[in-house]
Design a protein around this motif. Structure first.
Motif, PDB file in Angstrom:
ATOM      1  N   ILE A 230       0.834  -1.207   0.000  1.00 35.06           N
ATOM      2  CA  ILE A 230       0.000   0.000   0.000  1.00 35.06           C
ATOM      3  C   ILE A 230       0.867   1.256   0.000  1.00 35.06           C
ATOM      4  N   GLU A 231       1.909   1.256   0.817  1.00 35.25           N
ATOM      5  CA  GLU A 231       2.805   2.417   0.853  1.00 35.25           C
ATOM      6  C   GLU A 231       3.483   2.637  -0.491  1.00 35.25           C
ATOM      7  N   HIS A 232       3.858   1.539  -1.152  1.00 40.10           N
ATOM      8  CA  HIS A 232       4.480   1.667  -2.468  1.00 40.10           C
ATOM      9  C   HIS A 232       3.495   2.249  -3.477  1.00 40.10           C
ATOM     10  N   GLU A 233       2.228   1.765  -3.432  1.00 47.22           N
ATOM     11  CA  GLU A 233       1.215   2.276  -4.354  1.00 47.22           C
ATOM     12  C   GLU A 233       0.904   3.740  -4.072  1.00 47.22           C
ATOM     13  N   GLN A 234       0.792   4.078  -2.775  1.00 46.32           N
ATOM     14  CA  GLN A 234       0.501   5.467  -2.423  1.00 46.32           C
ATOM     15  C   GLN A 234       1.645   6.391  -2.819  1.00 46.32           C
ATOM     16  N   ALA A 235       2.873   5.901  -2.592  1.00 44.22           N
ATOM     17  CA  ALA A 235       4.028   6.726  -2.958  1.00 44.22           C
ATOM     18  C   ALA A 235       4.083   6.945  -4.470  1.00 44.22           C
ATOM     19  N   PHE A 236       3.763   5.875  -5.214  1.00 43.04           N
ATOM     20  CA  PHE A 236       3.770   6.017  -6.677  1.00 43.04           C
ATOM     21  C   PHE A 236       2.705   6.995  -7.137  1.00 43.04           C
ATOM     22  N   THR A 237       1.475   6.872  -6.588  1.00 43.14           N
ATOM     23  CA  THR A 237       0.388   7.765  -6.981  1.00 43.14           C
ATOM     24  C   THR A 237       0.700   9.205  -6.613  1.00 43.14           C
ATOM     25  N   LEU A 288      -5.252  13.973  -3.825  1.00 42.96           N
ATOM     26  CA  LEU A 288      -6.056  14.036  -2.593  1.00 42.96           C
ATOM     27  C   LEU A 288      -6.510  12.642  -2.167  1.00 42.96           C
ATOM     28  N   LEU A 289      -6.926  11.827  -3.134  1.00 45.89           N
ATOM     29  CA  LEU A 289      -7.376  10.479  -2.823  1.00 45.89           C
ATOM     30  C   LEU A 289      -6.230   9.642  -2.250  1.00 45.89           C
ATOM     31  N   ALA A 290      -5.036   9.803  -2.810  1.00 44.42           N
ATOM     32  CA  ALA A 290      -3.872   9.080  -2.295  1.00 44.42           C
ATOM     33  C   ALA A 290      -3.547   9.520  -0.880  1.00 44.42           C
ATOM     34  N   ARG A 291      -3.685  10.808  -0.596  1.00 48.49           N
ATOM     35  CA  ARG A 291      -3.406  11.295   0.754  1.00 48.49           C
ATOM     36  C   ARG A 291      -4.458  10.798   1.743  1.00 48.49           C
ATOM     37  N   LEU A 292      -5.720  10.713   1.291  1.00 50.51           N
ATOM     38  CA  LEU A 292      -6.762  10.171   2.173  1.00 50.51           C
ATOM     39  C   LEU A 292      -6.476   8.722   2.536  1.00 50.51           C
ATOM     40  N   ASP A 293      -6.002   7.942   1.569  1.00 49.15           N
ATOM     41  CA  ASP A 293      -5.683   6.544   1.840  1.00 49.15           C
ATOM     42  C   ASP A 293      -4.554   6.414   2.843  1.00 49.15           C
ATOM     43  N   ALA A 294      -3.636   7.396   2.837  1.00 46.77           N
ATOM     44  CA  ALA A 294      -2.481   7.312   3.735  1.00 46.77           C
ATOM     45  C   ALA A 294      -2.698   8.034   5.056  1.00 46.77           C
ATOM     46  N   THR A 295      -3.832   8.745   5.178  1.00 46.76           N
ATOM     47  CA  THR A 295      -4.065   9.561   6.369  1.00 46.76           C
ATOM     48  C   THR A 295      -4.699   8.732   7.483  1.00 46.76           C
ATOM     49  N   THR A 296      -4.260   8.994   8.703  1.00 43.71           N
ATOM     50  CA  THR A 296      -4.896   8.408   9.882  1.00 43.71           C
ATOM     51  C   THR A 296      -5.789   9.459  10.528  1.00 43.71           C
ATOM     52  N   ALA A 297      -7.054   9.113  10.740  1.00 43.04           N
ATOM     53  CA  ALA A 297      -8.004  10.077  11.283  1.00 43.04           C
ATOM     54  C   ALA A 297      -7.607  10.498  12.693  1.00 43.04           C
ATOM     55  N   SER A 298      -7.706  11.800  12.949  1.00 43.01           N
ATOM     56  CA  SER A 298      -7.425  12.337  14.281  1.00 43.01           C
ATOM     57  C   SER A 298      -8.733  12.501  15.042  1.00 43.01           C
TER      58      SER A 298
END
Length: 453
Positions: A230-237, A288-298
């Motif tokens: 997932i991190e690799h996919e998010q980093a690529f996107t 934005l979608l990639a950042r949402l996937d990588a974001t942890t809700a506060s």
């Protein structure tokens, strides 16, 4: 396909083993009990023969070689024998001749005339013959095998209920033991079931039993691989989106410069500029979608009315240019403990979408209030417009990435509602689209459960 239960499978196997063991133990106990009863019966026959001999002592003491009594047992002696041994027969032979016998004795012809234990006749009599050489007597005492077996049957009936009760109690205790033994499996199942797909932190092996060590290790390895993927996919996107923004900005700048240099008309440059803007919008949405996937809700306390008011204020200029008005309605002041940035992202996208689809001079209505569903409390936020709406059959599909309706105005990227659904999901809420009951239009309904307050 029905899933197998590990607890039930182990329980059935152990229960079958318990039944097999109990059956074998019961069979062995039956054989041993029967042997003991046979020995006790044979011993009792000997005692009965000696008792008969004792009852004859008075008559035998008065006998002489020339005058042997015809009746060795008086009526009182017979009564005494029948009182103690109701189902047993006896026969007394002198020099092979029957001189006295009981009423229930079998025919003389089938009674063994030899000392010792014998089994004879269709009724399977068990007899004991006691030889009295001094008087030339043979005392035979016998009992039917059915009467002997009746004692065994009575014994079996007496232990059947306790044994059955023991089996039932053992089965219950075995089931509880297995459930308690597999409690860690159920706890692991609950913990994994409660995890979101972003929660890929490894499990602590020290919190689990030794038998689950291999499974915990395999799960941690799987979590690590999925997290790395997932991190690799998010980093690529993320990288691809960043890399695309620069050349798109350069293309737009050169297009505008070329239009001024060559004195091109707006009709010649506007389609190209719109395509560039659409590409930039798509790139920003993907980022934005990639950042949402990588974001942890506060979890932060904030005023919902203040948050929505800020969003509407930022959109006010564009709304006034389009002849669109805003309406904000609430029945109470609501303090929410959640992630304000994620909620703001979702609400901003929904309000922009409502403005795009609202008719000119129309109104975008925003309302939030508390609702109860069963025993749960929810914060509900409704965003309504007077646009053409979305067919009911397509309302679930519009949350898919890159899905676009045929009647969508403008040139959207197909990611707006996917971003909304992703942001709402990250804060534990749900979103649904509903048609308006008071005319054309669409209402986006957001529900956030009480545990987010």
């Amino acid at each position: 396909m029905r899933l197998r239960s590990l607890t039930a499978a182990v329980y059935i196997r152990m229960l079958l083993l318990l039944i097999a063991f109990g059956s074998a133990a019961g069979g062995i106990a039956y054989v041993m009990a029967r042997a003991d009863i046979d020995r006790a019966s044979d011993s009792s026959l000997r005692i009965s023969a000696n008792m008969l001999y004792a009852l004859m002592q008075e008559e035998l003491s008065e006998s002489a070689d020339t005058h042997f009594p015809n009746d060795l047992l008086s009526a009182e002696d017979r009564l005494a024998f029948r009182t103690g041994e109701q189902k047993r027969m006896f026969a007394v032979f002198r020099n092979g001749t029957d001189i006295v016998h009981s009423e229930n004795a079998p025919p003389d012809a089938i009674i063994p005339r030899d000392p010792g234990l014998h089994t004879f006749g269709q009724d399977r009599w068990r007899s004991y013959g006691m030889d009295i050489p001094r008087y030339g007597l043979l005392i035979v005492v016998g009992e039917r095998r059915a009467d002997i077996n009746q004692s065994l049957t009575s014994l079996v009936h007496e232990i059947v209920f306790p044994v059955n009760l023991l089996v039932v109690v053992s089965a219950f205790l075995l089931w509880n033991m297995l459930r308690n033994s597999l409690a860690d499996m159920r706890r692991l199942n609950r913990q994994l079931d409660c995890r979101s797909f972003q929660d890929l932190d490894p499990l602590d092996p020290s919190h689990w039993s030794r038998e689950l060590g291999g499974l915990i290790g395999a799960l941690n390895t799987l979590f690590a691989r999925v997290k790395a993927g997932i991190e690799h996919e998010q980093a690529f996107t993320d990288a691809a989106a960043h890399q695309l923004r620069t050349p798109l900005a350069a293309i737009r700048m050169h297009t505008e410069l070329l239009a001024r240099t060559m004195d091109l008309s707006g009709a010649q440059t506007i389609p190209l500029l719109k395509s560039i803007d659409q590409a930039r919008s798509l790139t920003d949405s993907m980022l934005l979608l990639a950042r949402l996937d990588a974001t942890t809700a506060s979890r932060t306390q904030f005023d919902v009315a203040e948050l929505i008011g800020g969003i509407l204020a930022r959109q006010a200029l564009l709304a006034s240019q389009s002849g669109i008005a805003f309406s904000l309605d609430s029945d109470e002041r609501t303090i929410l403990t959640s992630d304000p940035a994620l909620l703001e992202t979702a609400l901003s996208a929904l309000i922009e979408n409502a403005m795009t689809h609202a008719a000119s001079g129309g109104i975008v209505e925003v309302r939030f209030y508390t609702i109860l569903q069963g025993s749960l409390q929810f914060l509900r936020i409704d965003i309504s417009d007077r646009g053409p709406g979305i067919p009911e059959a397509s309302r679930a599909d519009v949350f898919r990435r890159f899905y676009q309706l045929g009647n969508t105005p403008g040139m959207g990227s197909g990611l707006g509602l996917a971003i909304v659904a992703r942001a709402i999901d990250r804060i534990g809420g749900t979103i649904e689209l509903e048609g308006r009951s008071d005319g054309p239009g669409l209402t986006a309904c957001i529900r956030i459960p009480r545990d987010c307050f």
